[in-house]
Design a protein around this motif. Structure first.
Motif, PDB file in Angstrom:
ATOM      1  N   LEU A  48       1.111 -16.574 -31.645  1.00  8.39           N
ATOM      2  CA  LEU A  48      -0.081 -15.824 -32.041  1.00  8.39           C
ATOM      3  C   LEU A  48      -1.299 -16.243 -31.220  1.00  8.39           C
ATOM      4  CD1 LEU A  48       0.492 -15.765 -35.893  1.00  8.39           C
ATOM      5  CD2 LEU A  48       0.618 -13.815 -34.323  1.00  8.39           C
ATOM      6  N   LEU A  49      -1.410 -17.529 -30.911  1.00  7.99           N
ATOM      7  CA  LEU A  49      -2.519 -17.979 -30.065  1.00  7.99           C
ATOM      8  C   LEU A  49      -2.416 -17.398 -28.659  1.00  7.99           C
ATOM      9  CD1 LEU A  49      -3.196 -21.747 -30.824  1.00  7.99           C
ATOM     10  CD2 LEU A  49      -4.543 -19.762 -31.449  1.00  7.99           C
ATOM     11  N   TYR A  50      -1.211 -17.350 -28.146  1.00  7.36           N
ATOM     12  CA  TYR A  50      -1.002 -16.804 -26.810  1.00  7.36           C
ATOM     13  C   TYR A  50      -1.441 -15.336 -26.750  1.00  7.36           C
ATOM     14  CZ  TYR A  50       1.246 -15.433 -22.481  1.00  7.36           C
ATOM     15  OH  TYR A  50       1.484 -14.945 -21.223  1.00  7.36           O
ATOM     16  N   LYS A  51      -1.179 -14.595 -27.826  1.00 10.63           N
ATOM     17  CA  LYS A  51      -1.522 -13.172 -27.855  1.00 10.63           C
ATOM     18  C   LYS A  51      -3.033 -12.929 -27.818  1.00 10.63           C
ATOM     19  CE  LYS A  51       0.543 -10.483 -30.735  1.00 10.63           C
ATOM     20  NZ  LYS A  51       1.183  -9.955 -31.961  1.00 10.63           N
ATOM     21  N   ILE A  52      -3.818 -13.830 -28.396  1.00  8.12           N
ATOM     22  CA  ILE A  52      -5.268 -13.597 -28.457  1.00  8.12           C
ATOM     23  C   ILE A  52      -6.060 -14.401 -27.442  1.00  8.12           C
ATOM     24  CG2 ILE A  52      -5.185 -12.978 -30.902  1.00  8.12           C
ATOM     25  CD1 ILE A  52      -6.472 -15.751 -31.471  1.00  8.12           C
ATOM     26  N   GLN A  53      -5.404 -15.180 -26.612  1.00  7.24           N
ATOM     27  CA  GLN A  53      -6.111 -16.093 -25.714  1.00  7.24           C
ATOM     28  C   GLN A  53      -7.078 -15.374 -24.780  1.00  7.24           C
ATOM     29  OE1 GLN A  53      -3.662 -18.739 -23.423  1.00  7.24           O
ATOM     30  NE2 GLN A  53      -5.417 -19.826 -22.593  1.00  7.24           N
ATOM     31  N   ASP A  54      -6.675 -14.295 -24.159  1.00  2.06           N
ATOM     32  CA  ASP A  54      -7.543 -13.606 -23.214  1.00  2.06           C
ATOM     33  C   ASP A  54      -8.790 -13.052 -23.906  1.00  2.06           C
ATOM     34  OD1 ASP A  54      -8.116 -12.557 -20.562  1.00  2.06           O
ATOM     35  OD2 ASP A  54      -7.797 -10.584 -21.488  1.00  2.06           O
ATOM     36  N   GLN A  55      -8.614 -12.400 -25.041  1.00  2.00           N
ATOM     37  CA  GLN A  55      -9.773 -11.877 -25.776  1.00  2.00           C
ATOM     38  C   GLN A  55     -10.669 -13.009 -26.253  1.00  2.00           C
ATOM     39  OE1 GLN A  55      -7.630  -9.508 -28.722  1.00  2.00           O
ATOM     40  NE2 GLN A  55      -8.992  -7.821 -28.162  1.00  2.00           N
ATOM     41  N   TRP A  56     -10.076 -14.089 -26.722  1.00  2.00           N
ATOM     42  CA  TRP A  56     -10.822 -15.227 -27.251  1.00  2.00           C
ATOM     43  C   TRP A  56     -11.751 -15.807 -26.187  1.00  2.00           C
ATOM     44  CZ3 TRP A  56     -10.525 -17.587 -32.138  1.00  2.00           C
ATOM     45  CH2 TRP A  56     -11.129 -18.839 -32.243  1.00  2.00           C
ATOM     46  N   GLU A  57     -11.236 -15.965 -24.981  1.00  2.00           N
ATOM     47  CA  GLU A  57     -11.993 -16.638 -23.929  1.00  2.00           C
ATOM     48  C   GLU A  57     -12.940 -15.711 -23.181  1.00  2.00           C
ATOM     49  OE1 GLU A  57      -8.952 -18.413 -21.566  1.00  2.00           O
ATOM     50  OE2 GLU A  57      -8.697 -20.081 -22.940  1.00  2.00           O
ATOM     51  N   ASN A  58     -12.629 -14.417 -23.093  1.00  2.00           N
ATOM     52  CA  ASN A  58     -13.409 -13.537 -22.241  1.00  2.00           C
ATOM     53  C   ASN A  58     -14.259 -12.498 -22.960  1.00  2.00           C
ATOM     54  OD1 ASN A  58     -12.339 -14.773 -19.903  1.00  2.00           O
ATOM     55  ND2 ASN A  58     -10.484 -13.583 -20.158  1.00  2.00           N
ATOM     56  N   ALA A  75     -12.715 -13.192 -36.081  1.00  4.83           N
ATOM     57  CA  ALA A  75     -12.124 -11.897 -36.424  1.00  4.83           C
ATOM     58  C   ALA A  75     -10.819 -11.660 -35.665  1.00  4.83           C
ATOM     59  CB  ALA A  75     -13.114 -10.779 -36.129  1.00  4.83           C
ATOM     60  N   LEU A  76     -10.620 -12.347 -34.553  1.00  6.34           N
ATOM     61  CA  LEU A  76      -9.370 -12.224 -33.804  1.00  6.34           C
ATOM     62  C   LEU A  76      -8.215 -12.957 -34.487  1.00  6.34           C
ATOM     63  CD1 LEU A  76     -10.606 -12.787 -30.146  1.00  6.34           C
ATOM     64  CD2 LEU A  76      -9.973 -10.620 -31.203  1.00  6.34           C
ATOM     65  N   TRP A  94     -13.369 -23.067 -25.906  1.00  6.72           N
ATOM     66  CA  TRP A  94     -12.327 -23.875 -25.287  1.00  6.72           C
ATOM     67  C   TRP A  94     -11.179 -24.190 -26.253  1.00  6.72           C
ATOM     68  CZ3 TRP A  94     -12.256 -28.055 -28.407  1.00  6.72           C
ATOM     69  CH2 TRP A  94     -13.453 -28.418 -29.026  1.00  6.72           C
ATOM     70  N   ALA A  95     -11.221 -23.660 -27.455  1.00  7.91           N
ATOM     71  CA  ALA A  95     -10.273 -24.057 -28.504  1.00  7.91           C
ATOM     72  C   ALA A  95      -8.815 -23.789 -28.149  1.00  7.91           C
ATOM     73  CB  ALA A  95     -10.628 -23.363 -29.813  1.00  7.91           C
ATOM     74  N   ILE A  96      -8.522 -22.623 -27.591  1.00  5.14           N
ATOM     75  CA  ILE A  96      -7.112 -22.309 -27.319  1.00  5.14           C
ATOM     76  C   ILE A  96      -6.582 -23.165 -26.174  1.00  5.14           C
ATOM     77  CG2 ILE A  96      -5.510 -20.506 -26.568  1.00  5.14           C
ATOM     78  CD1 ILE A  96      -7.071 -18.546 -28.258  1.00  5.14           C
ATOM     79  N   ARG A  97      -7.396 -23.372 -25.146  1.00  9.66           N
ATOM     80  CA  ARG A  97      -6.951 -24.270 -24.063  1.00  9.66           C
ATOM     81  C   ARG A  97      -6.769 -25.696 -24.583  1.00  9.66           C
ATOM     82  NH1 ARG A  97      -7.073 -21.920 -18.936  1.00  9.66           N
ATOM     83  NH2 ARG A  97      -8.250 -19.984 -18.928  1.00  9.66           N
ATOM     84  N   CYS A  98      -7.656 -26.118 -25.447  1.00 11.28           N
ATOM     85  CA  CYS A  98      -7.535 -27.431 -26.077  1.00 11.28           C
ATOM     86  C   CYS A  98      -6.249 -27.497 -26.901  1.00 11.28           C
ATOM     87  CB  CYS A  98      -8.757 -27.705 -26.950  1.00 11.28           C
ATOM     88  SG  CYS A  98      -8.676 -29.234 -27.865  1.00 11.28           S
TER      89      CYS A  98
END
Length: 151
Positions: free
Chosen positions: A134-144, A21-22, A92-96
């Motif tokens: 766009l990935l950078y913008k959602i990284q914190d929400q995605w991981e936490n 959804a993010l 781990w997708a965004i870090r990957c």
């Protein structure tokens, strides 16, 4: 008379957001285009590479084609990994994606200095800039905060 309950008023108010959804519509389009296009590129590269190995078993031209095939297969596999890990909501997708993007950038850098980089590689690199933003913008929400559909 109201029935006493073990649940307080905040129960169910803060359901976790799914990672998918993010993803904005633009990111979903990037993901699907990446999965479909690079799967086709991977299959075409493997077919062409195999046919060239059969046609020219041990020549210098074959060595160049083998190297180009290896770089193309690696690039395709990297992009498929990047997009599939996002679509399947891996934590781990965004870090990957950052790591794979670095490897992909290194492959582009090598291709630039070996003279094997065409306009298509430059266009792909330029078109991926919004994807990274766009990935950078959602990284914190995605991981936490967000969860996958299986959690």
């Amino acid at each position: 008379m109201e029935q006493p309950t073990i649940f307080d008023e905040s129960f169910g108010d803060s359901l976790p957001v799914r990672r998918r959804a993010l993803l904005s519509i633009i990111l979903k389009i990037y993901i699907w285009v990446g999965l479909i296009f690079y799967s086709l590129v991977l299959m075409a590269t493997l077919v062409k590479g195999t046919s060239l190995l059969i046609k020219y078993p041990s020549t210098l031209e074959n060595t160049q084609w083998v190297m180009q095939t290896i770089v193309s297969v690696l690039s395709s596999c990297i992009i498929i990994l990047m997009t599939a890990s996002l679509w399947f909501e891996q934590k781990w997708a965004i870090r990957c994606n950052w790591i794979c993007g670095g490897v992909y950038g290194l492959l582009l850098f090598i291709a630039l200095f070996t003279g094997r980089m065409g306009y298509a590689a430059v266009i792909v690199a330029l078109c991926s800039i919004p994807f990274w933003c766009l990935l950078y913008k959602i990284q914190d929400q995605w991981e936490n905060e967000a969860v996958s559909g299986r959690e």
